[in-house]
Write an enzyme that holds these catalytic residues in place. Structure first.
Site, mmCIF file in Angstrom:
data_model
loop_
_atom_site.group_PDB
_atom_site.id
_atom_site.type_symbol
_atom_site.label_atom_id
_atom_site.label_comp_id
_atom_site.label_asym_id
_atom_site.label_seq_id
_atom_site.Cartn_x
_atom_site.Cartn_y
_atom_site.Cartn_z
ATOM 1 N N ASP A 133 0.724 -1.377 0.452
ATOM 2 C CA ASP A 133 -0.121 -0.013 -0.440
ATOM 3 C C ASP A 133 0.542 1.322 0.064
ATOM 4 O O ASP A 133 2.269 1.240 0.497
ATOM 5 C CB ASP A 133 -0.629 0.125 1.147
ATOM 6 C CG ASP A 133 -1.722 1.726 1.415
ATOM 7 O OD1 ASP A 133 -2.603 1.344 0.578
ATOM 8 O OD2 ASP A 133 -1.558 2.571 2.349
ATOM 9 N N HIS B 20 4.811 3.721 -3.696
ATOM 10 C CA HIS B 20 5.308 5.084 -3.738
ATOM 11 C C HIS B 20 5.838 6.132 -2.904
ATOM 12 O O HIS B 20 6.888 7.176 -2.873
ATOM 13 C CB HIS B 20 4.798 6.398 -4.800
ATOM 14 C CG HIS B 20 3.145 6.420 -4.266
ATOM 15 N ND1 HIS B 20 2.402 5.734 -4.032
ATOM 16 C CD2 HIS B 20 3.101 7.568 -3.573
ATOM 17 C CE1 HIS B 20 1.830 6.086 -4.241
ATOM 18 N NE2 HIS B 20 1.405 7.606 -3.934
ATOM 19 N N ASP C 121 -9.905 1.194 -5.168
ATOM 20 C CA ASP C 121 -10.354 2.422 -5.158
ATOM 21 C C ASP C 121 -10.512 3.509 -6.170
ATOM 22 O O ASP C 121 -10.406 4.374 -5.788
ATOM 23 C CB ASP C 121 -9.224 2.596 -4.388
ATOM 24 C CG ASP C 121 -8.114 2.363 -5.362
ATOM 25 O OD1 ASP C 121 -8.196 2.562 -6.668
ATOM 26 O OD2 ASP C 121 -7.097 3.525 -4.596
#
Length: 1370
Positions: free
Chosen positions: A372, A375, A502
């Site tokens: 999750d 980045h 999402d």
């Protein structure tokens, strides 16, 4: 594989990504904890063949995690991250201001931007002005001025600084710059107020330099004012920095408040109150009453996590080098505290240990992780965590959804973390065109892609991608070649989702009907694919993972078996077939795809690279506004392909407001919109010749798909086709000789036209130009890069798809030439190629580039190996670079009707280079041939060709010289003083290396001119070829003519033989100075050595003025003379040569031994330039002219004295052939110097760079007024020529080995030489001409006027390896 969102205990927000306890399982779902988890994953795997994947959340924890009170150092608080103090104060005051809006007279519910502007004014007045943020940027002038004066008074200054007395009279700006550069402290990050300060000692030093020593308090006040002035000036830049950042802060606040309160696409939160404050707080403030008494208030303020638009993924947003929290650039997650790992476990030991346990626990049960917020997770942290997880599950599948903003950064994460796939999503596409791009990106290789490692069947040898590789012995002693396996460049593997958990579903973002074509397009891609629960069922909107409590439902779950075809309740009935096909294509390797976009349609054809079976999809996408019609879609034409219709379906969805209201109103179950998949009739398939035509008829509205199975009849037995086209090549080449191979592999444009009476040239590829050779190398040069890059868009590939001309050309030229007796052996390769090309003529055109390349590569490799087979073991069993060099021998040697070695006999001849020196008079140069011959003929075992060239040039001996230009013996030109000496050196080499080489000396040749007679007559004169001489007679005539001296004018002198030369240049004079034995010759108007560029520019006034006359005694001629004298002396003493010496002009005789001794005794004296000027008296030196010392002169007694002292690479020729002329220490020093100043990446600079005449860039077309360079007069005045590199490295190896005393030292000497060949190795591999160029510009830069493959450039490097073999080194 099932993806589970985090299953641990959730925090206060109930988000599955805001975890309260990472080590505890959600008790509602798993009351028995790990036991229930284990039971679930086992059931999925054992009963349903499903693996389990879960998220791992490393970057943050729930803001109410209990362990934060025990370990607040695990987060960024004001103790661990003091640089956040200003951001925290701003955040706190903004919250306070928001809670007092009504009290302060500001609106607490925004209706317009005007009201927002009022609030922004309030922020400036009540927040910014009150908290004085500028103090975090600027210097405290009073503090720093006082400290500096005190330091000055105490005499404490910065004594380490350089002399700064010059600053006394400097400007204020210069003084400020000095202070900023040498005295600024606290500039590494933000922190407490006035953290920036000036080092008192540095400022005291400036005061001292300006005013002297401290005079006492009475005089210090005015000086203090000066100090304040400097500090105030220094502060200007810091106030400017603050002003710019304040502007960012205010703009960010305005934008965020506007979005959440006013924008139509925002949440419109309404009244500003405690529940919905003016801003989202960037900080979590832990309750002091719940914390340990040991904790300070600063410990309990923790920064929340979030993300930054277009942020650098490798920068810690809460770290000391980032100000995004102060600048209000973070999109914050108020329920998550950002975790602080630091640079390693030592910075936050408890957190590292805790999160490692968390990762190991997950890896125990789950086959895969989704990282999750990858980045924003520190790379070094993720590396450690994944390493620990892989200790538990080595084959852990790891995916991530990266938002780094660049593919290069994505690759950094993939490489560092070992990511299996990156999550990519089809719902990110905003149009059919963009969807087409995404499918193209993840669809696989283009149809008809090249097989990078495919090797011809049944053909031994190296992979054709790099013919040939390094040899290695097998157990039975047979030399086998390693096959080079090239890594195929490929994009990072994707997990291509039709929709993620999402992102909005098609019913929200597009048209609900796009659910079907979107899913089908994803399933056709050559990547992992995925979906989200509710997608197939047409859920009306994205599921709220935080607040949703209803249960899933699915029509597909309510039946025992899903039947493919029409059905209600979503797309499950077609999804089953799509998933089956996707799985089959993935497992069996259907990795070639063609994607076509046309208006609202996308077609995808995915095929197997071997069987050519495939699946073809027509998808009519459904984006808003597409209506219900078929759209404009042309008939699909599949050339050479058959198709079977698997089915066509359309999706109908009731997306009315009423339907949505009913579905969304169900309080118990999550349901999809009313929908059904309907079979669509009317797809028409027609067969015309070999083409299948598919037409969409009748009703095929948006949301429809059609699916087909395809196959290619011509490739149904493609394994057999591949085997056939790659078989038999070795046998087809087995009868070819090296001259046949020259025609099969090479032949430039001029050679091809010469042999066809101007009818044929090289093949012209539209959009690319002509291939450099008509033979197989001409095709292979572009194809090797096309294959490597899989560049199906190359003009050659397009030409092959457009028609079969390339195949016709390749076969046609071989069939025509094989009718000629001297090329009859080429009939077999012609037949082989025709048979293979005929076998592929019927396949679809999109496959032709692949099969053409396969056939060419097979033929090329077999021809290459046949060439090596016919050469010496030295080449055949040598390393790849040496073999590449050896093939240049074939490349440069062929039958050219206009350039035979004899007037009336057609024999193969050696070109000086291609394409510049390919035909007619320009092909055969005496000097070039005999510089090249040792490497290209003797080393390769081509002794017959070597002897033929020796005989041909011996036959035209005149004036004791061989011609520079042979002209097939018809019009030889005698203007090169050095050619005869390279010729004699080659005869010496031939007698040494050729079998029965000494017999050459007694072989007889007919003479073009009469012996010892300078009379010129035409080749058809009766005197021509009327006399004959033995080779040893030729040698003796050459030696005697030089010993006697000669003076003559070139035959036919004038513009008819040289349009550039002045009249004086046609006069040739050569003599021996018998005081030292050295041969002198030439004048300032001719150029009798290899540096033979004649000035040509009338504009520059250089016409007829040589660039490098090199008259006098050129050092390489002196060395070659000595080598010949020693050789003849030895032969004479052994009774193998009938002459002992020559007769001098005075009538006395001198033996070869005596001449050699005389020359040796004077050589160092005549040529060496000593390092120490005090030694000049020992040598023939004019100290006033010396330009560089420790060198050997290029010339002795030339017409311009300074030219003697020029450093050029020619001395290495003399060192190589006559090493005992040189003092060993002097030689090594000169070689080392040349290595430093002359050697380039591939060639040797032809003139010392410090010489005033140095002009390293050769442009022959330049017609300027520059005397030095116009019309390329600087050809040898600095450009870097490659052939001298061979002699230089041979000399370096020779003299270095002479001083080595151990085996290891000798190996090092050879390695030191060969490491200097890297540029040449790269050049021969990359050059489309498959050779080494004539010359380069400075530092190895490309020279457009250079001949791209030159005989001596390759031959002289083969010489190097030949020497190494003699030394036992190779």
């Amino acid at each position: 594989m099932i993806h589970f969102t985090p299953l641990q205990i959730r925090g206060a927000s109930n988000s599955p990504y805001s975890l309260y306890d990472q080590l505890g399982w959600d008790p509602e779902c798993f009351p028995r904890g790990e036991e229930d988890v284990q039971k679930m994953v086992n059931s999925l795997e054992q009963n349903h063949s499903l693996l389990s994947l879960t998220d791992i959340v490393l970057n943050h924890t729930a803001h109410n995690s209990k362990w934060l009170l025990e370990h607040p150092e695990a987060g960024y608080n004001l103790t661990t991250a003091p640089w956040l103090e200003s951001a925290y104060i701003l955040d706190t005051e903004l919250l306070n201001f928001g809670s007092r809006l009504v009290e302060l007279g500001y609106p607490n519910e925004l209706k317009s931007t005007d009201e927002l502007d009022k609030i922004m004014d309030g922020i400036k007045k009540h927040v910014i002005a009150e908290i004085r943020i500028w103090e975090y940027y600027v210097l405290d002038v009073e503090r720093d001025a006082n400290a500096a004066i005190d330091s000055w008074a105490a005499g404490v200054t910065d004594v380490t600084n350089d002399d700064i007395s010059h600053l006394k009279d400097a400007s204020l700006k210069e003084q400020v710059e000095y202070i900023i550069e040498h005295g600024l402290l606290g500039n590494d990050r933000l922190g407490e107020r006035f953290r920036r300060r000036v080092d008192a000692k540095a400022l005291a030093s400036l005061i001292t330099a300006t005013f002297g020593q401290y005079p006492g308090e009475a005089n210090a006040s005015s000086i203090r004012a000066k100090v304040v002035q400097i500090l105030d000036a220094a502060n200007v830049r810091f106030y400017d920095e603050y002003d710019k950042e304040l502007a960012v802060i205010l703009q960010q606040l305005f934008n965020r408040i506007k979005y959440v309160r006013l924008d139509d696409n925002g949440p419109k939160l309404g009244v500003i109150d405690h529940k919905n404050p003016l801003i989202e707080s960037y900080f979590t403030r832990l309750n002091k009453s719940d914390a340990s008494d040991k904790l300070e208030p600063e410990d309990l303020v923790l920064v929340n996590n979030g993300w930054v638009w277009a942020g650098n993924a490798l920068v810690d947003n809460a770290g000391p080098q980032s100000r995004v929290y102060l600048r209000r650039e973070v999109i914050i997650w108020g329920d998550c505290v950002k975790l602080r790992y630091g640079n390693g476990p030592e910075d936050s030991p408890w957190l590292w240990d805790y999160m490692t346990k968390y990762a190991r626990m997950l890896a125990k049960y789950f086959a895969g992780f989704r990282i999750d917020n990858c980045h924003s997770t520190p790379l070094h942290v993720a590396e450690h965590i994944l390493d620990e997880a892989r200790r538990i599950r080595p084959n852990l599948y790891v995916v991530a959804e990266l938002f780094t903003g660049s593919e290069e950064m994505d690759y950094v994460f993939v490489k560092r973390l070992g990511l299996s796939s990156l999550i990519r999503e089809a719902m990110q596409a905003w149009s059919t065109a963009e969807m087409s791009r995404l499918v193209h990106r993840h669809g696989g290789r283009p149809i008809g892609s090249f097989e990078l490692d495919e090797a011809p069947k049944g053909t031994p040898g190296s992979a054709p991608g790099s013919p040939p590789g390094s040899p290695g012995p097998t157990g039975n002693g047979i030399i086998m070649r390693e096959r080079v396996r090239r890594i195929k460049p490929a994009p990072v593997q994707a997990l291509f989702m039709d929709c993620t958990h999402d992102n909005e579903v098609p019913a929200q973002k597009r048209d609900a009907r796009d659910t079907l074509p979107n899913a089908a397009l994803v399933c056709m891609c050559a990547s992992a694919s995925g979906s989200v629960m509710g997608y197939d069922e047409i859920y009306p909107e994205l599921i709220d993972l935080v607040n949703e409590h209803r249960l899933y439902t699915s029509e597909s779950s309510s039946v025992k078996e899903i039947i493919t075809g029409g059905g209600k309740g979503g797309i499950g009935t077609v999804r089953k077939l799509l998933n089956q096909i996707h799985t089959l294509m993935g497992k069996d390797g259907y990795d070639e795809t063609h994607i076509h976009h046309e208006d609202e349609y996308i077609t995808v054809h995915r095929v197997h690279p071997k069987s050519r079976k495939g699946y073809f999809l027509i998808a009519h996408t459904a984006y808003p506004g597409y209506g219900n019609g078929n759209g404009a879609f042309s008939a699909v034409r599949l050339g050479g392909t058959k198709a079977r219709h698997l089915g066509s379906w359309m999706l109908e969805v009731d997306a009315s407001d009423e339907a949505k209201k009913e579905v969304e109103g169900d309080k118990t179950y999550l349901r999809g919109l009313p929908s059904r998949v309907i079979d669509v009739p009317g797809i028409r398939i027609e067969i015309k010749d070999d083409t299948t035509i598919i037409t969409v008829r009748d009703r095929f509205p948006p949301g429809s798909i059609a699916l087909f199975e395809t196959w290619i009849p011509a490739a149904e037995h493609s394994a057999g086709l591949d085997n056939y086209v790659t078989s038999g090549s070795k046998a087809a080449m087995s009868e070819l000789d090296l001259v046949d191979l020259n025609f099969l592999l090479y032949r430039c444009e001029a050679e091809e036209r010469d042999g066809s009476k101007g009818q044929d040239g090289t093949y012209d590829i539209p959009g690319h130009g002509k291939i450099v050779y008509a033979g197989l190398q001409g095709w292979w040069s572009p194809l090797k890069d096309i294959i490597k890059e899989n560049n199906l868009a190359h003009p050659l590939c397009q030409n092959l798809r457009d028609g079969q001309w390339a195949m016709d050309y390749t076969v046609g030229r071989l069939e025509r030439i094989s009718q000629q007796p001297e090329f009859a052996s080429l009939a077999k390769p012609a037949k082989w190629l025709k048979g293979r090309f005929d076998a592929i003529r019927g396949i679809p055109s999109f496959l032709l580039p692949r099969y053409f390349a396969l056939i060419i590569r097979t033929a090329y490799t077999a021809a290459w190996e046949r060439g090596l087979e016919l050469m010496s073991d030295h080449i055949n069993k040598g390393q790849g670079f040496l073999q590449n060099l050896g093939m240049v021998s074939i490349q440069q040697t062929g039958i050219v009707k206009s350039a035979s070695l004899w007037p009336k006999k057609l024999v193969p001849s050696l070109a000086a280079g291609l394409p510049h020196f390919a035909v007619e008079w320009a092909r055969c140069w005496g000097r070039d041939i005999f510089i090249s011959l040792r490497g290209l003929y003797i080393a390769t075992g081509r002794f017959d060709e070597a002897a033929e060239h020796i005989f041909a040039f011996a036959s035209v001996l005149k004036h004791g010289m061989i011609p520079n230009l042979l002209g097939s013996g018809n019009l030889p030109r005698y203007n090169s003083r050095d050619s005869i000496w390279f010729f004699l050196q080659c005869i010496q080499d031939y007698t040494r290396y050729a079998p029965d080489g000494m017999s050459l000396l007694t072989k007889k040749v007919k003479r073009r001119f009469l012996p010892y007679d300078d009379t010129w007559f035409d080749s058809d004169d009766s005197r021509a070829y009327s006399r004959e001489s033995s080779i040893q007679d030729i040698i003796q005539e050459a030696m005697q003519r030089h010993a006697s001296g000669m003076k003559f004018r070139e035959a036919n002198a004038g513009p008819q033989i040289d349009m550039q030369m002045r009249d004086e240049g046609f006069n040739i004079e050569i003599n021996v100075d018998w005081s030292n034995g050295i041969i002198f010759g030439g004048n300032q108007f001719n150029c009798g050595t290899w540096m033979d560029k004649m000035g040509e520019s009338e504009r520059a006034g250089s016409k007829g003025v040589p660039g490098t006359p090199r008259d006098g005694a050129a050092i390489e001629i002196t060395g070659l003379l000595y080598s010949t004298l020693k050789w003849l002396s030895n032969l004479s003493s052994e009774g193998k040569y009938p002459h002992k010496g020559v007769t001098k002009p005075d009538g006395t005789d001198i033996t070869f031994t005596a001449w050699a001794d005389l020359l040796k005794s004077s050589f160092e004296y005549s040529y060496y330039v000593p390092k120490d000027p005090t030694d000049d008296g020992k040598y023939a030196i004019n100290s006033n002219v010396v330009n560089r010392r420790g060198i050997y002169k290029d010339l002795f007694r030339s017409g311009k004295e300074y030219e003697d002292y020029q450093l050029r690479p020619n001395f290495a020729v003399a060192m190589t052939v006559a090493p005992d002329l040189f003092d060993a220490d002097h030689a090594i020093d000169a070689l080392v110097l040349a290595d430093q100043v002359l050697r380039g990446p591939t060639g040797m600079a032809t003139l010392d760079p410090i010489d005033l005449n140095y002009r390293p860039n050769y442009i022959n077309s330049e017609d300027s007024t520059d005397f030095a360079t116009s019309k390329g007069r600087n050809y040898h005045q600095g450009p870097e020529w490659l052939w001298p590199t061979g002699f230089f490295l041979r000399a370096l190896l020779k003299f270095d080995l002479a001083r080595r005393t151990t085996k290891e030292g000798r190996v090092e000497a050879f390695q030191q030489v060969t490491r200097r060949l890297s540029g040449c190795k790269e050049m021969i591999q990359s050059s489309p001409w498959a050779g080494l160029t004539e010359l380069t510009q400075k530092d190895g830069q490309y020279c457009a006027d250079s001949s791209p493959t030159q005989a001596w450039s390759a031959g002289c490097l083969i010489d190097l390896y030949m020497d190494a073999a003699d030394y036992g080194m190779a």
